[in-house]
Motif scaffolding. Structure first.
Motif, PDB file in Angstrom:
ATOM      1  N   TYR A  13       0.831  -1.203   0.000  1.00 50.82           N
ATOM      2  CA  TYR A  13       0.000   0.000   0.000  1.00 50.82           C
ATOM      3  C   TYR A  13       0.863   1.251   0.000  1.00 50.82           C
ATOM      4  O   TYR A  13       0.469   2.274  -0.516  1.00 50.82           O
ATOM      5  N   GLU A  14       2.038   1.142   0.612  1.00 56.16           N
ATOM      6  CA  GLU A  14       2.971   2.262   0.540  1.00 56.16           C
ATOM      7  C   GLU A  14       4.202   1.803  -0.236  1.00 56.16           C
ATOM      8  O   GLU A  14       4.399   0.607  -0.425  1.00 56.16           O
ATOM      9  N   ALA A  20       1.423  -6.138   2.111  1.00 47.70           N
ATOM     10  CA  ALA A  20       0.154  -6.696   2.587  1.00 47.70           C
ATOM     11  C   ALA A  20      -0.037  -8.102   2.019  1.00 47.70           C
ATOM     12  O   ALA A  20      -0.621  -8.969   2.660  1.00 47.70           O
ATOM     13  N   GLY A  41      -5.686  -8.599   9.709  1.00 47.25           N
ATOM     14  CA  GLY A  41      -4.527  -7.876   9.183  1.00 47.25           C
ATOM     15  C   GLY A  41      -3.585  -8.731   8.364  1.00 47.25           C
ATOM     16  O   GLY A  41      -2.530  -8.267   7.934  1.00 47.25           O
ATOM     17  N   LYS A  44      -6.321 -10.842   3.949  1.00 46.37           N
ATOM     18  CA  LYS A  44      -7.474 -11.513   3.333  1.00 46.37           C
ATOM     19  C   LYS A  44      -8.296 -10.558   2.464  1.00 46.37           C
ATOM     20  O   LYS A  44      -8.650 -10.889   1.338  1.00 46.37           O
ATOM     21  N   SER A  45      -8.593  -9.383   3.010  1.00 46.09           N
ATOM     22  CA  SER A  45      -9.387  -8.415   2.229  1.00 46.09           C
ATOM     23  C   SER A  45      -8.618  -7.938   1.015  1.00 46.09           C
ATOM     24  O   SER A  45      -9.189  -7.760  -0.067  1.00 46.09           O
ATOM     25  N   THR A  46      -7.337  -7.749   1.192  1.00 42.82           N
ATOM     26  CA  THR A  46      -6.484  -7.344   0.072  1.00 42.82           C
ATOM     27  C   THR A  46      -6.565  -8.378  -1.048  1.00 42.82           C
ATOM     28  O   THR A  46      -6.731  -8.031  -2.221  1.00 42.82           O
TER      29      THR A  46
HETATM   30  P1  ADP Z   1      -7.345  -8.805   6.664  1.00 45.12           P
HETATM   31  O1  ADP Z   1      -8.472  -8.695   5.675  1.00 45.12           O
HETATM   32  O2  ADP Z   1      -6.771 -10.172   6.748  1.00 45.12           O
HETATM   33  O3  ADP Z   1      -7.715  -8.261   8.006  1.00 45.12           O
HETATM   34  P2  ADP Z   1      -6.136  -6.663   5.109  1.00 45.12           P
HETATM   35  O4  ADP Z   1      -5.997  -7.169   3.729  1.00 45.12           O
HETATM   36  O5  ADP Z   1      -7.271  -5.754   5.394  1.00 45.12           O
HETATM   37  O6  ADP Z   1      -6.139  -7.897   6.115  1.00 45.12           O
HETATM   38  O7  ADP Z   1      -4.811  -5.909   5.522  1.00 45.12           O
HETATM   39  C1  ADP Z   1      -3.498  -6.436   5.277  1.00 45.12           C
HETATM   40  C2  ADP Z   1      -2.464  -5.381   5.674  1.00 45.12           C
HETATM   41  O8  ADP Z   1      -2.553  -4.275   4.782  1.00 45.12           O
HETATM   42  C3  ADP Z   1      -2.673  -4.812   7.063  1.00 45.12           C
HETATM   43  O9  ADP Z   1      -1.415  -4.521   7.590  1.00 45.12           O
HETATM   44  C4  ADP Z   1      -3.439  -3.536   6.805  1.00 45.12           C
HETATM   45  O10 ADP Z   1      -3.219  -2.597   7.816  1.00 45.12           O
HETATM   46  C5  ADP Z   1      -2.870  -3.086   5.469  1.00 45.12           C
HETATM   47  N1  ADP Z   1      -3.854  -2.330   4.663  1.00 45.12           N
HETATM   48  C6  ADP Z   1      -5.047  -2.789   4.221  1.00 45.12           C
HETATM   49  N2  ADP Z   1      -5.672  -1.873   3.474  1.00 45.12           N
HETATM   50  C7  ADP Z   1      -4.857  -0.799   3.427  1.00 45.12           C
HETATM   51  C8  ADP Z   1      -4.923   0.491   2.810  1.00 45.12           C
HETATM   52  N3  ADP Z   1      -5.972   0.834   2.053  1.00 45.12           N
HETATM   53  N4  ADP Z   1      -3.894   1.329   2.982  1.00 45.12           N
HETATM   54  C9  ADP Z   1      -2.818   0.980   3.711  1.00 45.12           C
HETATM   55  N5  ADP Z   1      -2.683  -0.213   4.321  1.00 45.12           N
HETATM   56  C10 ADP Z   1      -3.678  -1.090   4.180  1.00 45.12           C
END
Ligand code: ADP
Ligand code: ADP
Length: 232
Positions: A13-14, A20, A41, A44-46
Motif C-alpha cells: 500500500y505504501e 500486505a 490484518g 485476506k481483504s487485500t
Molecule cells: P485482513 O483482511 O486479513 O484483516 P487486510 O488485507 O485488510 O487484512 O490488511 C493487510 C495489511 O494491509 C494490514 O497490515 C493492513 O493494515 C494493510 N492495509 C489494508 N488496506 C490498506 C490500505 N488501504 N492502505 C494501507 N494499508 C492497508
C-alpha cells in the motif's frame, strides 16, 4: 480450467514497508470452492480486492476466468466484474431504498440483460433462495439471514463464473448461518466456483474442499495439521 490464477502477487500500500501480500500464488479450479482463513490484518481483504479487480497488485499477475486483469482499463475492469464476479459481504451491502426484487435486478440493469429475461431470472433466484414472498419488501424489513439471501440472489443474477464471499455468515445468527452455509455448499455442488474469506471453520468445512491459510501476507497452501480457526 481455472477460475482464479494468482502468480507471484505482491501488494504494497505504501512504497516501502511490509507487503500486505507477499508473492502469493493461488490457483482455484473452475468448479472449486476454497476458503481463506487467517488472523486480522493478514491480507485476506487485500486478496479479495485484487481478485475482484477492485485494486491492483504492485507486482505479479491476477487472472480471473481466463482474463488477465492487468490488461484491463478501469472501465473494462468494472464491466468484467459485473459480468464475471458475484460478491457477497458480511453486512450484505444491499441498497436500502430499493425493494428486494430491484436489488436482485440491479446487476442485470448494469449488465445489459433484457428486462424480461432479468425478471425471469430474478423470480427463479428468489424462489430458489426462499425469499419470493419478500420480493416487494425493503431490506430493512428483513432479518439478517433473509438479507444475505437477497445478496446471494443479487450476486448470482448474471451467472458469474466466480462467487466471492467475505464473511458471509459473520452478521447472521446461528440458524441463519447454517442456512447460508447449506446454500453455498449446494451452489458449489452444482458447479459454482467459490472463494470465501471466513473465520467460521464450520462454514469453511461445509462449503469448501480446501482451506488456505494466510499469515502476514503469505499464503500457506499445504494441508492443515491443526484447525485453522480453532474450535468453534
Ligand atoms: P485482513 O483482511 O486479513 O484483516 P487486510 O488485507 O485488510 O487484512 O490488511 C493487510 C495489511 O494491509 C494490514 O497490515 C493492513 O493494515 C494493510 N492495509 C489494508 N488496506 C490498506 C490500505 N488501504 N492502505 C494501507 N494499508 C492497508
Ligand atoms: P455504483 O456504480 O452506483 O457504485 P455498483 O455497480 O458499484 O453501483 O453496485 C451497485 C450495488 O450492487 C452495490 O450495492 C454493490 O454492492 C452491488 N454490487 C456491485 N457489484 C456486484 C457484484 N459483482 N455482485 C454482487 N453485488 C454487486
Amino acid at each position: 480450467t481455472d477460475v482464479i490464477r494468482l502468480e507471484a502477487v505482491t501488494k504494497r500500500y505504501e512504497g516501502t514497508g511490509p507487503a500486505a501480500l507477499d508473492r502469493v500464488d493461488l490457483v482455484v479450479g473452475a468448479r472449486e470452492a476454497v476458503a481463506v482463513m487467517g488472523p486480522s490484518g493478514s491480507g485476506k481483504s487485500t486478496l479479495l480486492n485484487l481478485i475482484a479487480g477492485l485494486d491492483r497488485p504492485t507486482e505479479g499477475a491476477v487472472t480471473v476466468a481466463g482474463v488477465g486483469l492487468g490488461g484491463l482499463s478501469e472501465t473494462a475492469l468494472a464491466k468484467f466484474r459485473r459480468r464475471h464476479i458475484g460478491m457477497i459481504f458480511q453486512f450484505f451491502n444491499l441498497l436500502d431504498d430499493l425493494t428486494v426484487l430491484d436489488n436482485v435486478l440491479m446487476p442485470a440493469r448494469l449488465g445489459g440483460i433484457s428486462p424480461r429475461a432479468a425478471r425471469t431470472r430474478a423470480d427463479e433466484l428468489l424462489g430458489y433462495l426462499g425469499i419470493a414472498g419478500h420480493a416487494d419488501a425493503y431490506p430493512a424489513r428483513l432479518s439478517g439471514g433473509e438479507r444475505q439471501r437477497v445478496a446471494i440472489a443479487r450476486a448470482l443474477m448474471n451467472r458469474p463464473p466466480l462467487l466471492l464471499a467475505d464473511e458471509p455468515t459473520g452478521a447472521v445468527d446461528t440458524a441463519n448461518g447454517r442456512h447460508i452455509t447449506e446454500l453455498l455448499a449446494e451452489l458449489n455442488r452444482d458447479g459454482q466456483a467459490l472463494l470465501m474469506v471466513t473465520h467460521d471453520l464450520q462454514l469453511a468445512r461445509a462449503c469448501t474442499s480446501r482451506i488456505v491459510r494466510i499469515v502476514d501476507g503469505r499464503l500457506d497452501a499445504t494441508p492443515q495439521a491443526h484447525d485453522p480457526g480453532g474450535p468453534q
